[in-house]
Motif scaffolding. Structure first.
Motif, PDB file in Angstrom:
ATOM      1  N   GLN A   1      81.214 -11.024  80.852  1.00 24.06           N
ATOM      2  CA  GLN A   1      82.249 -11.917  80.341  1.00 24.06           C
ATOM      3  C   GLN A   1      83.168 -12.402  81.463  1.00 24.06           C
ATOM      4  OE1 GLN A   1      82.714  -8.667  77.797  1.00 24.06           O
ATOM      5  NE2 GLN A   1      82.793  -9.892  75.911  1.00 24.06           N
ATOM      6  N   VAL A   2      83.533 -11.487  82.351  1.00 23.11           N
ATOM      7  CA  VAL A   2      84.395 -11.851  83.485  1.00 23.11           C
ATOM      8  C   VAL A   2      83.727 -12.935  84.339  1.00 23.11           C
ATOM      9  CG1 VAL A   2      85.261 -10.972  85.708  1.00 23.11           C
ATOM     10  CG2 VAL A   2      85.685  -9.696  83.591  1.00 23.11           C
ATOM     11  N   VAL A   3      82.445 -12.758  84.610  1.00 28.46           N
ATOM     12  CA  VAL A   3      81.717 -13.728  85.432  1.00 28.46           C
ATOM     13  C   VAL A   3      81.524 -15.039  84.669  1.00 28.46           C
ATOM     14  CG1 VAL A   3      79.496 -14.217  86.554  1.00 28.46           C
ATOM     15  CG2 VAL A   3      80.587 -11.974  86.849  1.00 28.46           C
ATOM     16  N   GLY A   4      81.192 -14.930  83.402  1.00 25.28           N
ATOM     17  CA  GLY A   4      81.008 -16.138  82.582  1.00 25.28           C
ATOM     18  C   GLY A   4      82.296 -16.947  82.482  1.00 25.28           C
ATOM     19  N   ILE A   5      83.401 -16.276  82.267  1.00 26.65           N
ATOM     20  CA  ILE A   5      84.696 -16.956  82.165  1.00 26.65           C
ATOM     21  C   ILE A   5      85.054 -17.640  83.479  1.00 26.65           C
ATOM     22  CG2 ILE A   5      87.189 -16.496  81.962  1.00 26.65           C
ATOM     23  CD1 ILE A   5      86.359 -14.349  79.809  1.00 26.65           C
ATOM     24  N   GLY A   6      84.723 -16.995  84.583  1.00 28.11           N
ATOM     25  CA  GLY A   6      85.031 -17.573  85.893  1.00 28.11           C
ATOM     26  C   GLY A   6      84.122 -18.715  86.291  1.00 28.11           C
ATOM     27  N   ASN A   7      83.023 -18.867  85.576  1.00 27.19           N
ATOM     28  CA  ASN A   7      82.046 -19.902  85.915  1.00 27.19           C
ATOM     29  C   ASN A   7      81.854 -20.936  84.810  1.00 27.19           C
ATOM     30  OD1 ASN A   7      80.580 -19.354  88.676  1.00 27.19           O
ATOM     31  ND2 ASN A   7      81.039 -17.357  87.769  1.00 27.19           N
ATOM     32  N   SER A   8      82.912 -21.118  84.010  1.00 24.79           N
ATOM     33  CA  SER A   8      82.898 -22.152  82.981  1.00 24.79           C
ATOM     34  C   SER A   8      84.316 -22.694  82.875  1.00 24.79           C
ATOM     35  CB  SER A   8      82.441 -21.553  81.643  1.00 24.79           C
ATOM     36  OG  SER A   8      83.304 -20.485  81.265  1.00 24.79           O
ATOM     37  N   SER A   9      84.463 -23.775  82.159  1.00 24.66           N
ATOM     38  CA  SER A   9      85.793 -24.389  82.059  1.00 24.66           C
ATOM     39  C   SER A   9      86.243 -24.513  80.613  1.00 24.66           C
ATOM     40  CB  SER A   9      85.780 -25.780  82.694  1.00 24.66           C
ATOM     41  OG  SER A   9      87.021 -26.429  82.418  1.00 24.66           O
ATOM     42  N   GLY A  10      87.510 -24.208  80.409  1.00 22.29           N
ATOM     43  CA  GLY A  10      88.120 -24.376  79.094  1.00 22.29           C
ATOM     44  C   GLY A  10      88.167 -25.829  78.650  1.00 22.29           C
ATOM     45  N   ALA A  11      87.873 -26.743  79.570  1.00 19.14           N
ATOM     46  CA  ALA A  11      87.780 -28.154  79.181  1.00 19.14           C
ATOM     47  C   ALA A  11      86.521 -28.390  78.342  1.00 19.14           C
ATOM     48  CB  ALA A  11      87.750 -29.040  80.423  1.00 19.14           C
ATOM     49  N   ASP A  12      85.526 -27.509  78.504  1.00 17.37           N
ATOM     50  CA  ASP A  12      84.224 -27.700  77.844  1.00 17.37           C
ATOM     51  C   ASP A  12      84.003 -26.773  76.653  1.00 17.37           C
ATOM     52  OD1 ASP A  12      83.661 -29.452  79.983  1.00 17.37           O
ATOM     53  OD2 ASP A  12      82.949 -27.770  81.201  1.00 17.37           O
ATOM     54  N   ILE A  13      84.537 -25.567  76.720  1.00 20.63           N
ATOM     55  CA  ILE A  13      84.218 -24.563  75.689  1.00 20.63           C
ATOM     56  C   ILE A  13      85.463 -23.786  75.269  1.00 20.63           C
ATOM     57  CG2 ILE A  13      81.802 -24.180  76.402  1.00 20.63           C
ATOM     58  CD1 ILE A  13      82.859 -21.644  77.911  1.00 20.63           C
ATOM     59  N   ASP A  14      85.370 -23.143  74.098  1.00 20.28           N
ATOM     60  CA  ASP A  14      86.369 -22.172  73.654  1.00 20.28           C
ATOM     61  C   ASP A  14      85.917 -20.824  74.213  1.00 20.28           C
ATOM     62  OD1 ASP A  14      87.550 -20.025  72.224  1.00 20.28           O
ATOM     63  OD2 ASP A  14      87.927 -21.319  70.492  1.00 20.28           O
ATOM     64  N   LYS A  15      86.638 -20.306  75.188  1.00 18.82           N
ATOM     65  CA  LYS A  15      86.138 -19.106  75.870  1.00 18.82           C
ATOM     66  C   LYS A  15      86.227 -17.856  75.004  1.00 18.82           C
ATOM     67  CE  LYS A  15      86.862 -20.848  80.552  1.00 18.82           C
ATOM     68  NZ  LYS A  15      87.193 -20.452  81.937  1.00 18.82           N
ATOM     69  N   PHE A  16      87.218 -17.742  74.144  1.00 14.70           N
ATOM     70  CA  PHE A  16      87.262 -16.589  73.237  1.00 14.70           C
ATOM     71  C   PHE A  16      85.988 -16.543  72.397  1.00 14.70           C
ATOM     72  CE2 PHE A  16      91.855 -16.475  74.095  1.00 14.70           C
ATOM     73  CZ  PHE A  16      92.078 -15.114  74.152  1.00 14.70           C
ATOM     74  N   GLU A  17      85.621 -17.703  71.852  1.00 15.93           N
ATOM     75  CA  GLU A  17      84.449 -17.756  70.983  1.00 15.93           C
ATOM     76  C   GLU A  17      83.153 -17.557  71.777  1.00 15.93           C
ATOM     77  OE1 GLU A  17      84.640 -20.889  67.898  1.00 15.93           O
ATOM     78  OE2 GLU A  17      82.562 -21.295  68.444  1.00 15.93           O
ATOM     79  N   THR A  18      83.032 -18.312  72.878  1.00 22.12           N
ATOM     80  CA  THR A  18      81.799 -18.246  73.663  1.00 22.12           C
ATOM     81  C   THR A  18      81.510 -16.838  74.177  1.00 22.12           C
ATOM     82  OG1 THR A  18      82.117 -20.523  74.379  1.00 22.12           O
ATOM     83  CG2 THR A  18      80.620 -19.176  75.708  1.00 22.12           C
ATOM     84  N   PHE A  19      82.555 -16.134  74.585  1.00 24.05           N
ATOM     85  CA  PHE A  19      82.344 -14.828  75.203  1.00 24.05           C
ATOM     86  C   PHE A  19      82.637 -13.664  74.256  1.00 24.05           C
ATOM     87  CE2 PHE A  19      82.993 -17.859  78.680  1.00 24.05           C
ATOM     88  CZ  PHE A  19      81.751 -17.703  79.297  1.00 24.05           C
ATOM     89  N   GLY A  20      82.828 -13.988  72.979  1.00 25.43           N
ATOM     90  CA  GLY A  20      82.976 -12.934  71.972  1.00 25.43           C
ATOM     91  C   GLY A  20      84.198 -12.062  72.165  1.00 25.43           C
ATOM     92  N   LEU A  21      85.281 -12.654  72.604  1.00 20.65           N
ATOM     93  CA  LEU A  21      86.515 -11.883  72.813  1.00 20.65           C
ATOM     94  C   LEU A  21      87.496 -12.159  71.676  1.00 20.65           C
ATOM     95  CD1 LEU A  21      86.834 -12.441  76.661  1.00 20.65           C
ATOM     96  CD2 LEU A  21      86.058 -10.372  75.467  1.00 20.65           C
ATOM     97  N   SER A  22      88.333 -11.162  71.399  1.00 17.16           N
ATOM     98  CA  SER A  22      89.233 -11.242  70.238  1.00 17.16           C
ATOM     99  C   SER A  22      90.671 -11.501  70.682  1.00 17.16           C
ATOM    100  CB  SER A  22      89.195  -9.915  69.465  1.00 17.16           C
ATOM    101  OG  SER A  22      87.864  -9.494  69.296  1.00 17.16           O
ATOM    102  N   PRO A  23      91.213 -12.669  70.297  1.00 22.00           N
ATOM    103  CA  PRO A  23      92.614 -12.921  70.598  1.00 22.00           C
ATOM    104  C   PRO A  23      93.497 -12.159  69.607  1.00 22.00           C
ATOM    105  CG  PRO A  23      91.675 -14.774  69.388  1.00 22.00           C
ATOM    106  CD  PRO A  23      90.569 -13.783  69.583  1.00 22.00           C
ATOM    107  N   VAL A  24      94.482 -11.461  70.133  1.00 20.10           N
ATOM    108  CA  VAL A  24      95.456 -10.817  69.241  1.00 20.10           C
ATOM    109  C   VAL A  24      96.851 -11.261  69.666  1.00 20.10           C
ATOM    110  CG1 VAL A  24      94.033  -8.840  68.614  1.00 20.10           C
ATOM    111  CG2 VAL A  24      95.484  -8.716  70.643  1.00 20.10           C
ATOM    112  N   PRO A  25      97.762 -11.412  68.682  1.00 23.59           N
ATOM    113  CA  PRO A  25      99.096 -11.924  69.020  1.00 23.59           C
ATOM    114  C   PRO A  25      99.841 -10.973  69.955  1.00 23.59           C
ATOM    115  CG  PRO A  25      98.707 -11.999  66.645  1.00 23.59           C
ATOM    116  CD  PRO A  25      97.607 -11.178  67.245  1.00 23.59           C
ATOM    117  N   ALA A  26     100.500 -11.552  70.943  1.00 26.70           N
ATOM    118  CA  ALA A  26     101.389 -10.780  71.803  1.00 26.70           C
ATOM    119  C   ALA A  26     102.738 -10.631  71.097  1.00 26.70           C
ATOM    120  CB  ALA A  26     101.546 -11.481  73.146  1.00 26.70           C
TER     121      ALA A  26
END
Lengths: 183, 183
Positions: free
Chosen positions: B82-107
């Motif tokens: 996930q770390v490598v995938g996130i570093g090699n893609s752009s948020g202009a193209d994809i939703d990174k939480f969804e693409t990499f299966g990560l869970s956003p939780v409120p701060a």
């Protein structure tokens, strides 16, 4: 003594970006000193910029600000007693090269001495002094790099606070998952 | 999901000073993004200051500058793809939480989402934007820290360049060799 070769400045991230404890050597008005330092970061490839925080209570602070030069030396874990000793003593009281049995060797482009026993030595000139008063932040340009020949995976120390260090572990490559422009 | 506890801000150096790769999460004008980041340093204990370099070509750059908030998330080595995938893609193209299966939780104190799967999350507000134009340097104040309960030695990744990572290794204590004021 570690035999070293010139190393390309745009690749020194390999040794500094992982976040190791480093030893900063300085020469000012005829005296030398060494300090242990852990708050630092890469800040540019070309020119090779490197920023570090230095507390204004450190004996080296004025030496570095005045001489505008230093060497960033990369120690390996076999030097842990020296790293800890240097961080817990002051150059106002002792000659750290002598006390800790380290060998100063002349650098090429700066007056500050390199520490022969370290895995790598990065000669630096002060690039920007404008953030020293506000943040204790010295921005250096690395002008020459000397790195031990052979293995490029030194066992480095990474400070955790409270007297504890993390030692660098295994290396993993994910090169094939990188875009070419990100390598 | 990692269960976390509040962590004292003046001790977060334990996780950031060793120099790990971190994930920066941002929210701006209704959209979220994540970036991988390796150029950073501690810059103060109290307030807890943390500086990082962000390239102005990164999709997150304007999001961070405009929203003036982020979360610094600490991934462990099991998240390397996930770390490598996130570093090699752009948020202009994809939703990174969804693409990499990560869970956003409120701060708690910032709008930017925390990444649930990370070992620690540090909520940050922009402390100083005056070095962004000159150095790409964002100076953050960490305003709340969430750290996994239990072991305090996560297996972190430290970037070496060229697609390679150093994984954190063993811990060594030299506490007894430190002066009390240095602990």
């Amino acid at each position: 003594m570690v035999r070293k070769i010139d190393y390309p400045l745009n690749k020194i991230r390999r040794f500094l970006e992982p976040g190791p404890v480093v030893l900063v050597s300085a020469r000012d008005r005829g005296s030398d000193n060494i300090m242990t330092m852990g708050w630092h970061m890469m800040l540019g490839f070309s020119p090779a910029l490197f920023a570090c925080y230095i507390w204004d209570g450190d004996h080296s602070f004025e030496m570095l600000r005045n001489s505008r030069e230093c060497v960033i030396n990369l120690p390996t874990v076999d030097m842990i007693e020296q790293v800890v000793g240097i961080g817990n003593s002051s150059g106002a009281d002792i000659d750290k090269f002598e006390t800790f049995g380290l060998s100063p060797v002349p650098a090429t482009l700066v007056a500050a001495p390199m520490i022969a026993e370290c895995f790598a030595n990065f000669e630096c000139r002060l690039h920007d002094d404008s953030l020293i008063d506000r943040y204790g932040l010295f921005v250096w340009e690395v002008v020459k790099a000397h790195v031990a020949g052979g293995s490029q995976t030194p066992e480095t120390m990474h400070y955790l606070g409270e007297g504890a260090f993390m030692v660098s572990g295994r290396t993993i490559s994910r090169r094939s998952a990188f875009k070419p422009q990100n390598l």
